[in-house]
Design a protein around this motif. Structure first.
Motif, PDB file in Angstrom:
ATOM      1  N   GLU A   1      47.277 -34.431   3.095  1.00 50.34           N
ATOM      2  CA  GLU A   1      46.538 -34.927   4.250  1.00 50.34           C
ATOM      3  C   GLU A   1      45.081 -34.471   4.217  1.00 50.34           C
ATOM      4  OE1 GLU A   1      49.395 -33.411   4.306  1.00 50.34           O
ATOM      5  OE2 GLU A   1      50.764 -35.013   4.929  1.00 50.34           O
ATOM      6  N   VAL A   2      44.848 -33.242   3.722  1.00 51.19           N
ATOM      7  CA  VAL A   2      43.482 -32.729   3.639  1.00 51.19           C
ATOM      8  C   VAL A   2      42.689 -33.490   2.574  1.00 51.19           C
ATOM      9  CG1 VAL A   2      42.064 -30.700   3.134  1.00 51.19           C
ATOM     10  CG2 VAL A   2      44.182 -30.452   4.450  1.00 51.19           C
ATOM     11  N   ILE A   3      43.334 -33.746   1.424  1.00 49.59           N
ATOM     12  CA  ILE A   3      42.673 -34.526   0.376  1.00 49.59           C
ATOM     13  C   ILE A   3      42.293 -35.906   0.895  1.00 49.59           C
ATOM     14  CG2 ILE A   3      42.976 -35.579  -1.888  1.00 49.59           C
ATOM     15  CD1 ILE A   3      44.823 -33.276  -2.617  1.00 49.59           C
ATOM     16  N   LEU A   4      43.210 -36.542   1.616  1.00 49.17           N
ATOM     17  CA  LEU A   4      42.920 -37.870   2.166  1.00 49.17           C
ATOM     18  C   LEU A   4      41.766 -37.820   3.153  1.00 49.17           C
ATOM     19  CD1 LEU A   4      46.473 -39.397   2.781  1.00 49.17           C
ATOM     20  CD2 LEU A   4      44.878 -39.890   0.924  1.00 49.17           C
ATOM     21  N   HIS A   5      41.728 -36.775   3.956  1.00 51.82           N
ATOM     22  CA  HIS A   5      40.646 -36.660   4.939  1.00 51.82           C
ATOM     23  C   HIS A   5      39.296 -36.565   4.231  1.00 51.82           C
ATOM     24  CE1 HIS A   5      38.733 -35.649   8.745  1.00 51.82           C
ATOM     25  NE2 HIS A   5      38.085 -34.681   8.109  1.00 51.82           N
ATOM     26  N   ILE A   6      39.244 -35.837   3.133  1.00 57.57           N
ATOM     27  CA  ILE A   6      37.997 -35.720   2.361  1.00 57.57           C
ATOM     28  C   ILE A   6      37.655 -37.049   1.698  1.00 57.57           C
ATOM     29  CG2 ILE A   6      36.917 -34.570   0.390  1.00 57.57           C
ATOM     30  CD1 ILE A   6      38.660 -32.119   1.048  1.00 57.57           C
ATOM     31  N   PHE A   7      38.648 -37.696   1.119  1.00 52.37           N
ATOM     32  CA  PHE A   7      38.419 -38.964   0.413  1.00 52.37           C
ATOM     33  C   PHE A   7      37.973 -40.087   1.353  1.00 52.37           C
ATOM     34  CE2 PHE A   7      41.103 -38.398  -3.715  1.00 52.37           C
ATOM     35  CZ  PHE A   7      40.247 -37.381  -4.098  1.00 52.37           C
ATOM     36  N   GLN A   8      38.287 -39.972   2.633  1.00 45.59           N
ATOM     37  CA  GLN A   8      37.896 -41.027   3.575  1.00 45.59           C
ATOM     38  C   GLN A   8      36.388 -41.175   3.700  1.00 45.59           C
ATOM     39  OE1 GLN A   8      40.132 -39.898   7.129  1.00 45.59           O
ATOM     40  NE2 GLN A   8      41.366 -41.745   6.933  1.00 45.59           N
ATOM     41  N   TYR A   9      35.632 -40.156   3.276  1.00 45.85           N
ATOM     42  CA  TYR A   9      34.173 -40.214   3.373  1.00 45.85           C
ATOM     43  C   TYR A   9      33.534 -40.823   2.125  1.00 45.85           C
ATOM     44  CZ  TYR A   9      34.689 -37.144   7.415  1.00 45.85           C
ATOM     45  OH  TYR A   9      35.021 -36.620   8.638  1.00 45.85           O
ATOM     46  N   LEU A  10      34.346 -41.170   1.126  1.00 44.57           N
ATOM     47  CA  LEU A  10      33.817 -41.672  -0.131  1.00 44.57           C
ATOM     48  C   LEU A  10      33.724 -43.190  -0.129  1.00 44.57           C
ATOM     49  CD1 LEU A  10      35.795 -39.438  -2.676  1.00 44.57           C
ATOM     50  CD2 LEU A  10      33.553 -39.007  -1.636  1.00 44.57           C
ATOM     51  N   ASP A  11      32.743 -43.708  -0.875  1.00 43.60           N
ATOM     52  CA  ASP A  11      32.679 -45.147  -1.067  1.00 43.60           C
ATOM     53  C   ASP A  11      33.634 -45.545  -2.186  1.00 43.60           C
ATOM     54  OD1 ASP A  11      31.429 -44.391  -3.414  1.00 43.60           O
ATOM     55  OD2 ASP A  11      29.447 -45.048  -2.798  1.00 43.60           O
ATOM     56  N   LEU A  12      33.745 -46.845  -2.440  1.00 48.50           N
ATOM     57  CA  LEU A  12      34.739 -47.336  -3.396  1.00 48.50           C
ATOM     58  C   LEU A  12      34.438 -46.882  -4.820  1.00 48.50           C
ATOM     59  CD1 LEU A  12      35.212 -50.942  -1.997  1.00 48.50           C
ATOM     60  CD2 LEU A  12      36.784 -49.011  -1.792  1.00 48.50           C
TER      61      LEU A  12
END
Length: 602
Positions: A263-274
């Protein structure tokens, strides 16, 4: 024929040694310069279909006004400018902010040129408020566009400009394989295609272009033609050949990031562009699995990648978008004949939770797709601006019932289907119908809104010209209106007392556009100035009967006013405008440049 724009051959710099221009390798090629022969598509216009004033088609052929500077109907003018459009409540907010365009491209126009050439020069003749061009693209095959130039929008002096940037060199023909013409020798003449992207949000007023010139090299022989068409000269020197890339794969045992909770990894990845997500997917198995999680694709914007998105790419996203809520495919899919069918499958698989859908300027949208959209029952925002579905397909959208934003500008929607949609979506808040030339009973549309859409805050029907004074009276029943765009609706008719009624019953109006309401005078505008104290934008363009007295009254009484457009208001003198600009510096007072600046030495 213009003076030769092709630059003389010079010694290559160190950075250019890896690229050998075709004009150096082949000495007997023709230089060729040509103006646009046709307009293929565009996203913005100021004219209605039967008018040539400010039309995109004015880009065809040699310039007619350059080097004069001013507001000329014989040029191509974009509809929007400045920050005003983005401040509208109905303006589309970014579905995926990390995918916003760094250069802020808002519109484009694609031009066709008669002959396919190896491009070396693009020259753009700007005659009014230059500085909006941010990208130049060339089409090198059916689905392959290459970026010739890009740069930030510029603030330029109020004078005409011959914009001649240094473009990237490629050793292949700029062309489009989808449009052939044949000579008497049955040799196909392939249109070249150039696409210009604009960001006009920094400009004080509309920007205009008079012509576009493409210069390049043309092969003399059939063998040269085939070599260039197939991009066989894309060579690198031996010492610059691509080196084997070093692997960046991280060992899972040493990757402390991978030991974080999923869940933490996903939270960080949500700020990335494609692009960043694609790079992360190549690190290791843990990262790859994280990048596949549907939670990262609840909001998806692909507009920025219009030149790369095809049916294969879209199909790739299908399994990852099972929980998607917001999707923006604007500008995409025009070069792929399979895109429509692929998108249908995408919607079938992913539309269950879809709430926001933007397909603006998408040529792949057809009747079948509009019908499929009607099955996305959770939709609250639907934008189909400048799509080509037939008028009878829109009746299916009446199956939707939760819409609060509907953009059908420049579509073929007609009265009956539109009224059915309005009745089915009684919480509609924003409605855009600009340039909807198949609507012939706009009075009945307004009446339907007044009866069924009491929450409406934004109405825009710019240059949808079938409104009458009796229809305008129905707006007085829309008490929640904040933005009302009725520009160019009453070209010749007398508006009666509809402005007085609207002002009395819609006191919270913030934006009012009544450009070219030729029957309006000071007395009719007085109730607006007196009652609508929240006005921030008032567009009175082309209303010749109003005087400086009512404008002065507006500037004094409307404390929130930010924009007053009095272009082509002949009863107001330039001296008055200059004095108001000094006395009311917080208000932008627009006055179209109606004079000519002749500078033949430019």
């Amino acid at each position: 024929m213009q003076p030769n724009l092709i630059k003389s051959i010079r010694p290559l710099t160190e950075t250019e040694k890896q690229f050998i221009p075709v004009e150096i390798m082949v000495n007997d090629m023709n230089t060729w310069e040509q103006y646009a022969e046709k307009v293929i598509n565009f996203t913005s216009r100021y004219n209605i279909s039967f008018s040539i004033s400010y039309a995109p088609d004015n880009l065809v052929g040699k310039y007619s006004k350059y080097p004069s500077y001013g507001d000329f109907p014989e040029t191509y003018s974009l509809r929007s400018y400045g920050k005003w459009w983005k401040e509208s409540e109905a303006h589309q907010r970014e579905y995926m902010p990390q995918e916003s365009d760094p250069l802020g491209a808002e519109d484009y126009v694609t031009l066709g040129f008669e002959r396919a050439v190896v491009p070396r020069d693009v020259c753009i003749y700007e005659t009014y408020n230059p500085g909006a061009v941010v990208r130049i693209w060339g089409r090198f095959s059916e689905r392959h566009w290459k970026l010739l130039w890009e740069g930030p929008p510029e603030v330029y002096p109020e004078e005409s400009r011959k914009f001649h940037p240094t473009i990237t060199k490629y050793n292949c023909l700029i062309k489009s394989v989808g449009d052939f013409r044949f000579s008497r020798f049955t040799t196909p003449l392939i249109f070249s295609e150039i696409r210009l992207e604009f960001n006009q949000s920094h400009l004080k007023y509309h920007t205009a272009i008079d012509a576009v010139l493409l210069g390049g090299y043309q092969p003399k022989r059939i063998l040269q033609q085939h070599v260039l068409q197939n991009d066989l000269l894309n060579w690198r020197s031996s010492n610059d050949s691509p080196k084997k890339q070093m692997t960046n794969t991280v060992n899972d045992n040493c990757d402390f990031f991978s030991h974080l909770p999923h869940e933490v990894i996903l939270h960080i990845f949500q700020y990335l562009d494609l692009k960043s997500l694609c790079r992360c997917a190549q690190v290791n198995k843990t990262w790859y699995e994280a990048t596949c999680d549907p939670i990262l694709y609840q909001n998806l914007t692909l507009k920025r990648y219009w030149h790369r998105i095809n049916s294969k790419n879209l199909n790739f996203f299908k399994n990852r978008c099972c929980g998607i809520r917001k999707l923006d495919l604007s500008w995409c899919g025009s070069d792929d004949k399979f895109f429509s069918s692929t998108f249908l499958l995408f919607l079938h698989h992913c539309c269950q939770h879809l709430t926001h859908l933007s397909l603006c300027h998408c040529e792949f949208v057809n009747n079948e797709i509009v019908t499929k959209i009607s099955q996305c029952r959770e939709l609250t925002e639907l934008r189909l601006r400048n799509t080509k579905a037939d008028y009878f397909a829109f009746q299916n959208l009446a199956r939707l019932s939760k819409l609060n934003t509907l953009d059908l500008c420049c579509t073929s929607v007609t009265d009956g289907p539109l009224m059915a949609i309005l009745k089915a979506n009684q919480n509609l808040t924003h409605l855009m119908l600009d340039f909807c030339e198949n609507i012939v009973q706009l009075d009945q549309i307004v009446e339907t809104v007044a009866n069924h859409n009491r929450s409406l805050r934004t109405w825009s029907s710019f240059k949808t010209t079938t409104l009458t004074p009796s229809g305008g009276l129905h707006f007085s029943r829309c008490a929640n209106l904040r933005e009302l765009d009725l520009g160019w609706c009453f070209l010749f008719a007398h508006p009666g007392d509809c402005l007085e009624r609207i002002a009395a019953n819609c006191p919270h109006l913030k934006r009012l556009i009544i450009s070219q309401w030729r029957g309006v005078n000071d007395q009719m505008l007085l109730p607006v100035v007196t009652n609508c104290k929240d006005l921030t934008l008032l567009d009175l363009l082309g209303i010749k009967s109003i005087t400086g007295e009512i404008c002065e009254r507006a500037l004094v009484s409307l404390s929130h006013l930010k924009l007053l457009d009095i272009s082509f208001c002949d009863s107001i003198s330039d001296n008055q405008v200059l004095l108001w600009r000094q006395n009311y510096p917080n208000v932008t007072i627009q006055r179209s440049c109606q004079f000519l600046v002749m500078d033949y030495l430019n």
